[in-house]
Write a protein that holds these residues in place. Sequence first.
Motif, PDB file in Angstrom:
ATOM      1  N   GLY A   1       0.707  -1.229  -0.014  1.00 28.26           N
ATOM      2  CA  GLY A   1      -0.007   0.047   0.087  1.00 28.26           C
ATOM      3  C   GLY A   1       0.814   1.037   0.090  1.00 28.26           C
ATOM      4  N   ALA A   2       2.069   1.038   0.111  1.00 26.50           N
ATOM      5  CA  ALA A   2       2.925   2.339  -0.012  1.00 26.50           C
ATOM      6  C   ALA A   2       2.961   3.068  -1.353  1.00 26.50           C
ATOM      7  N   GLY A   3       2.355   2.373  -2.334  1.00 23.25           N
ATOM      8  CA  GLY A   3       2.127   3.047  -3.592  1.00 23.25           C
ATOM      9  C   GLY A   3       3.035   2.949  -4.823  1.00 23.25           C
TER      10      GLY A   3
ATOM     11  N   ARG B   1      -2.853 -19.630  -2.009  1.00 27.55           N
ATOM     12  CA  ARG B   1      -2.667 -20.276  -0.531  1.00 27.55           C
ATOM     13  C   ARG B   1      -1.998 -19.353   0.205  1.00 27.55           C
ATOM     14  N   TYR B   2      -0.839 -19.097   0.015  1.00 32.58           N
ATOM     15  CA  TYR B   2      -0.175 -18.150   0.555  1.00 32.58           C
ATOM     16  C   TYR B   2      -0.430 -16.537   0.502  1.00 32.58           C
ATOM     17  N   ILE B   3      -1.036 -16.186  -0.768  1.00 33.72           N
ATOM     18  CA  ILE B   3      -1.370 -14.788  -0.844  1.00 33.72           C
ATOM     19  C   ILE B   3      -2.550 -14.384   0.154  1.00 33.72           C
TER      20      ILE B   3
ATOM     21  N   GLY C   1      -9.587   1.146   0.607  1.00 29.33           N
ATOM     22  CA  GLY C   1     -10.456   1.887  -0.100  1.00 29.33           C
ATOM     23  C   GLY C   1      -9.788   1.806  -1.623  1.00 29.33           C
ATOM     24  N   ARG C   2      -8.712   0.706  -1.788  1.00 25.00           N
ATOM     25  CA  ARG C   2      -8.145   0.432  -3.035  1.00 25.00           C
ATOM     26  C   ARG C   2      -9.036  -0.210  -3.888  1.00 25.00           C
ATOM     27  N   ARG C   3      -9.199   0.012  -5.321  1.00 26.93           N
ATOM     28  CA  ARG C   3     -10.097  -0.752  -6.163  1.00 26.93           C
ATOM     29  C   ARG C   3      -9.058  -0.875  -7.536  1.00 26.93           C
TER      30      ARG C   3
ATOM     31  N   ASP D   1     -11.302   7.438  -2.356  1.00 29.09           N
ATOM     32  CA  ASP D   1     -10.948   8.980  -2.137  1.00 29.09           C
ATOM     33  C   ASP D   1      -9.908   9.622  -2.591  1.00 29.09           C
ATOM     34  N   ASN D   2      -8.657   8.868  -2.851  1.00 33.74           N
ATOM     35  CA  ASN D   2      -7.389   9.613  -3.204  1.00 33.74           C
ATOM     36  C   ASN D   2      -7.234   9.597  -4.680  1.00 33.74           C
ATOM     37  N   ASN D   3      -8.022   8.593  -5.216  1.00 39.35           N
ATOM     38  CA  ASN D   3      -7.650   8.512  -6.920  1.00 39.35           C
ATOM     39  C   ASN D   3      -8.692   7.899  -7.484  1.00 39.35           C
ATOM     40  N   PRO D   4      -9.952   8.442  -7.382  1.00 40.60           N
ATOM     41  CA  PRO D   4     -11.056   7.983  -7.679  1.00 40.60           C
ATOM     42  C   PRO D   4     -11.365   7.451  -9.430  1.00 40.60           C
TER      43      PRO D   4
ATOM     44  N   ILE E   1     -12.230  -5.474  -5.575  1.00 39.25           N
ATOM     45  CA  ILE E   1     -11.285  -5.364  -4.371  1.00 39.25           C
ATOM     46  C   ILE E   1     -10.608  -6.757  -4.352  1.00 39.25           C
ATOM     47  N   ARG E   2      -9.183  -6.273  -3.901  1.00 38.22           N
ATOM     48  CA  ARG E   2      -8.277  -7.604  -4.064  1.00 38.22           C
ATOM     49  C   ARG E   2      -8.698  -8.523  -2.576  1.00 38.22           C
ATOM     50  N   ASP E   3      -8.533  -9.984  -2.619  1.00 43.63           N
ATOM     51  CA  ASP E   3      -8.995 -10.760  -1.675  1.00 43.63           C
ATOM     52  C   ASP E   3      -8.106 -10.483  -0.489  1.00 43.63           C
TER      53      ASP E   3
ATOM     54  N   GLY F   1       2.700   0.073  -6.903  1.00 40.73           N
ATOM     55  CA  GLY F   1       2.183  -0.249  -8.012  1.00 40.73           C
ATOM     56  C   GLY F   1       2.025   1.165  -8.839  1.00 40.73           C
ATOM     57  N   THR F   2       1.279   1.971  -8.195  1.00 41.82           N
ATOM     58  CA  THR F   2       0.869   3.474  -8.615  1.00 41.82           C
ATOM     59  C   THR F   2       2.062   4.097  -9.398  1.00 41.82           C
ATOM     60  N   GLN F   3       3.061   4.169  -8.598  1.00 42.34           N
ATOM     61  CA  GLN F   3       4.179   4.965  -9.049  1.00 42.34           C
ATOM     62  C   GLN F   3       5.078   4.127 -10.327  1.00 42.34           C
TER      63      GLN F   3
ATOM     64  N   PRO G   1      12.901  -8.018  -5.095  1.00 41.87           N
ATOM     65  CA  PRO G   1      12.940  -9.065  -4.049  1.00 41.87           C
ATOM     66  C   PRO G   1      12.320  -8.522  -2.922  1.00 41.87           C
ATOM     67  N   ARG G   2      11.933  -9.506  -1.977  1.00 46.47           N
ATOM     68  CA  ARG G   2      11.124  -9.078  -0.742  1.00 46.47           C
ATOM     69  C   ARG G   2      11.827  -9.885   0.504  1.00 46.47           C
ATOM     70  N   THR G   3      12.804 -10.667   0.073  1.00 43.55           N
ATOM     71  CA  THR G   3      13.685 -11.230   1.309  1.00 43.55           C
ATOM     72  C   THR G   3      15.117 -11.104   0.754  1.00 43.55           C
TER      73      THR G   3
ATOM     74  N   ASP H   1       9.025   9.906   0.700  1.00 46.33           N
ATOM     75  CA  ASP H   1       7.776   9.982   1.759  1.00 46.33           C
ATOM     76  C   ASP H   1       6.611   9.798   0.829  1.00 46.33           C
ATOM     77  N   GLY H   2       5.834   8.461   1.008  1.00 43.90           N
ATOM     78  CA  GLY H   2       4.704   7.808  -0.121  1.00 43.90           C
ATOM     79  C   GLY H   2       3.571   8.419   0.662  1.00 43.90           C
ATOM     80  N   SER H   3       3.616   9.490   1.949  1.00 43.26           N
ATOM     81  CA  SER H   3       2.316   9.747   2.508  1.00 43.26           C
ATOM     82  C   SER H   3       1.994  11.182   1.649  1.00 43.26           C
ATOM     83  N   LYS H   4       2.768  11.653   0.752  1.00 40.08           N
ATOM     84  CA  LYS H   4       2.530  12.961   0.349  1.00 40.08           C
ATOM     85  C   LYS H   4       1.505  12.476  -1.060  1.00 40.08           C
ATOM     86  N   PRO H   5       1.012  13.578  -1.669  1.00 43.59           N
ATOM     87  CA  PRO H   5       0.015  13.236  -2.741  1.00 43.59           C
ATOM     88  C   PRO H   5       0.666  12.457  -4.026  1.00 43.59           C
TER      89      PRO H   5
ATOM     90  N   LEU I   1       4.391 -14.839   2.253  1.00 47.82           N
ATOM     91  CA  LEU I   1       5.142 -14.750   1.298  1.00 47.82           C
ATOM     92  C   LEU I   1       4.926 -16.149   0.405  1.00 47.82           C
ATOM     93  N   VAL I   2       4.788 -16.110  -0.895  1.00 48.98           N
ATOM     94  CA  VAL I   2       5.193 -17.146  -1.737  1.00 48.98           C
ATOM     95  C   VAL I   2       6.661 -17.714  -1.682  1.00 48.98           C
ATOM     96  N   PRO I   3       6.732 -18.991  -1.539  1.00 47.84           N
ATOM     97  CA  PRO I   3       8.346 -19.466  -1.124  1.00 47.84           C
ATOM     98  C   PRO I   3       9.259 -18.583  -2.090  1.00 47.84           C
TER      99      PRO I   3
HETATM  100  P1  AP5 Z   1       1.747  -7.352  -4.368  1.00 47.24           P
HETATM  101  O1  AP5 Z   1       0.981  -7.229  -5.320  1.00 47.24           O
HETATM  102  O2  AP5 Z   1       3.201  -6.786  -4.558  1.00 47.24           O
HETATM  103  O3  AP5 Z   1       1.398  -6.624  -2.803  1.00 47.24           O
HETATM  104  P2  AP5 Z   1       2.120  -5.519  -2.047  1.00 47.24           P
HETATM  105  O4  AP5 Z   1       3.489  -5.549  -2.201  1.00 47.24           O
HETATM  106  O5  AP5 Z   1       1.491  -6.067  -0.578  1.00 47.24           O
HETATM  107  O6  AP5 Z   1       1.656  -4.152  -2.377  1.00 47.24           O
HETATM  108  P3  AP5 Z   1       0.442  -3.558  -2.809  1.00 47.24           P
HETATM  109  O7  AP5 Z   1       0.110  -3.920  -4.177  1.00 47.24           O
HETATM  110  O8  AP5 Z   1      -0.766  -3.892  -1.841  1.00 47.24           O
HETATM  111  O9  AP5 Z   1       0.404  -2.036  -2.835  1.00 47.24           O
HETATM  112  P4  AP5 Z   1       1.508  -0.849  -3.589  1.00 47.24           P
HETATM  113  O10 AP5 Z   1       2.420  -0.477  -2.901  1.00 47.24           O
HETATM  114  O11 AP5 Z   1       1.529  -1.343  -4.774  1.00 47.24           O
HETATM  115  O12 AP5 Z   1       0.346   0.236  -3.652  1.00 47.24           O
HETATM  116  P5  AP5 Z   1      -0.656   0.657  -4.485  1.00 47.24           P
HETATM  117  O13 AP5 Z   1       0.113   1.510  -5.662  1.00 47.24           O
HETATM  118  O14 AP5 Z   1      -1.535  -0.354  -5.152  1.00 47.24           O
HETATM  119  O15 AP5 Z   1       2.086  -8.903  -3.548  1.00 47.24           O
HETATM  120  C1  AP5 Z   1       0.737  -9.426  -3.216  1.00 47.24           C
HETATM  121  C2  AP5 Z   1       1.178 -10.843  -2.533  1.00 47.24           C
HETATM  122  O16 AP5 Z   1       1.737 -11.747  -3.580  1.00 47.24           O
HETATM  123  C3  AP5 Z   1       2.013 -10.669  -1.262  1.00 47.24           C
HETATM  124  O17 AP5 Z   1       1.420 -10.570  -0.014  1.00 47.24           O
HETATM  125  C4  AP5 Z   1       2.742 -11.902  -1.551  1.00 47.24           C
HETATM  126  O18 AP5 Z   1       1.923 -13.241  -0.891  1.00 47.24           O
HETATM  127  C5  AP5 Z   1       2.665 -12.497  -3.015  1.00 47.24           C
HETATM  128  N1  AP5 Z   1       3.997 -11.902  -3.431  1.00 47.24           N
HETATM  129  C6  AP5 Z   1       4.540 -10.879  -4.464  1.00 47.24           C
HETATM  130  N2  AP5 Z   1       5.858 -10.700  -4.599  1.00 47.24           N
HETATM  131  C7  AP5 Z   1       6.300 -11.730  -3.805  1.00 47.24           C
HETATM  132  C8  AP5 Z   1       7.733 -12.067  -3.759  1.00 47.24           C
HETATM  133  N3  AP5 Z   1       8.647 -11.234  -4.183  1.00 47.24           N
HETATM  134  N4  AP5 Z   1       8.088 -12.931  -2.682  1.00 47.24           N
HETATM  135  C9  AP5 Z   1       7.116 -13.883  -2.109  1.00 47.24           C
HETATM  136  N5  AP5 Z   1       5.764 -13.249  -2.359  1.00 47.24           N
HETATM  137  C10 AP5 Z   1       5.370 -12.348  -3.033  1.00 47.24           C
HETATM  138  O19 AP5 Z   1      -1.509   1.834  -3.621  1.00 47.24           O
HETATM  139  C11 AP5 Z   1      -2.394   1.352  -2.745  1.00 47.24           C
HETATM  140  C12 AP5 Z   1      -3.683   2.341  -2.647  1.00 47.24           C
HETATM  141  O20 AP5 Z   1      -3.220   3.696  -2.126  1.00 47.24           O
HETATM  142  C13 AP5 Z   1      -4.287   2.477  -3.951  1.00 47.24           C
HETATM  143  O21 AP5 Z   1      -5.544   2.475  -3.749  1.00 47.24           O
HETATM  144  C14 AP5 Z   1      -3.659   3.804  -4.485  1.00 47.24           C
HETATM  145  O22 AP5 Z   1      -4.751   4.394  -5.516  1.00 47.24           O
HETATM  146  C15 AP5 Z   1      -3.661   4.566  -3.293  1.00 47.24           C
HETATM  147  N6  AP5 Z   1      -2.434   5.425  -3.056  1.00 47.24           N
HETATM  148  C16 AP5 Z   1      -0.959   5.194  -3.791  1.00 47.24           C
HETATM  149  N7  AP5 Z   1      -0.412   6.068  -3.638  1.00 47.24           N
HETATM  150  C17 AP5 Z   1      -1.071   7.177  -2.758  1.00 47.24           C
HETATM  151  C18 AP5 Z   1      -0.540   8.346  -2.170  1.00 47.24           C
HETATM  152  N8  AP5 Z   1       0.477   9.049  -2.350  1.00 47.24           N
HETATM  153  N9  AP5 Z   1      -1.616   9.014  -1.364  1.00 47.24           N
HETATM  154  C19 AP5 Z   1      -2.897   8.403  -1.296  1.00 47.24           C
HETATM  155  N10 AP5 Z   1      -3.177   7.336  -1.868  1.00 47.24           N
HETATM  156  C20 AP5 Z   1      -2.329   6.478  -2.588  1.00 47.24           C
END
Ligand code: AP5
Length: 215
Positions: free
Chosen positions: A10-12, A51-53, A126-128, A139-142, A158-160, A14-16, A87-89, A195-199, A58-60
């Motif tokens: 949720g840091a943003g 199963r993991y998600i 609130g993500r869609r 609210d932030n990016n409708p 909505i993601r599961d 994918g958006t960035q 990477p994530r680990t 700082d990902g809490s900015k617009p 995390l997926v292995p």
């Molecule tokens: P993944 O899909 O990668 O999810 P995540 O890392 O949890 O990140 P998100 O997609 O939830 O958030 P994001 O940072 O991309 O935020 P977004 O831009 O959407 O992974 C899902 C799952 O897959 C993992 O939990 C794991 O099980 C598995 N997986 C994936 N990669 C793996 C790996 N390498 N190893 C093992 N397992 C793995 O933004 C979020 C929301 O906030 C949106 O609604 C957006 O519009 C809003 N938003 C964004 N920026 C702002 C802002 N600046 N201000 C206000 N709102 C904002």
Amino acid sequence: MQIILLGPPGAGKGTQAAVLSATLKIPHISTGDIFRAHIKGGTNLGVLAKRYIDSGKLVPDDVTTDIVASRLNEEDCASGFIMDGFPRTIPQARMFDEMLERLGKKVEVVINITVEDSIIVKRLSGRRMCSCGRTYHIDNNPPKTEGVCDVCNRSLYIRDDDKEETIKERLKIYHKQTSPLVDYYQGKGLTMNFDGSKPIEVTTREILDSLKKTD
Ligand code: AP5
């Protein structure tokens, strides 16, 4: 340019990544999106990943690095990539370094987007999403029309794993297994913090300005 996007769920990232990919003309590779496509397609990998998600785990590592290795061999990665969610680990990061070395490449920049946990829970509930890859926020990016993608007109979903309990588990895993990567790449002099809490547009501008300085 070879870029990694780091940050909590949720840091943003994918958006960035979507904007950076269009601006820099390099592919956006999201391991999460790849897993979700397999889940939708009902493949064996999708069944395993789900199963993991769905439980926020995390997926292995071996499964994930195999997917990235085969994606990197595709032609569009020749001029670089933006890795979102990988990477994530630490083991994944080490395997990624080796993988890139074999291809004569290396990670050039790590964009670390920070956001407090309390903001994240609100954001993700609130993500869609659209199956075309676009991400919205109620609210932030409708979208222009509620529940419908601006680009392809499909219905948003909505993601599961965006349920409050799963979000909390994902954050726990992030702090334990993924946040050590900030220091791992800091040690290599590659990390840039934002700082990902900015617009959204402000963070995009700050990232693009910093990338220009690395040219
Ligand atoms: P993944 O899909 O990668 O999810 P995540 O890392 O949890 O990140 P998100 O997609 O939830 O958030 P994001 O940072 O991309 O935020 P977004 O831009 O959407 O992974 C899902 C799952 O897959 C993992 O939990 C794991 O099980 C598995 N997986 C994936 N990669 C793996 C790996 N390498 N190893 C093992 N397992 C793995 O933004 C979020 C929301 O906030 C949106 O609604 C957006 O519009 C809003 N938003 C964004 N920026 C702002 C802002 N600046 N201000 C206000 N709102 C904002």
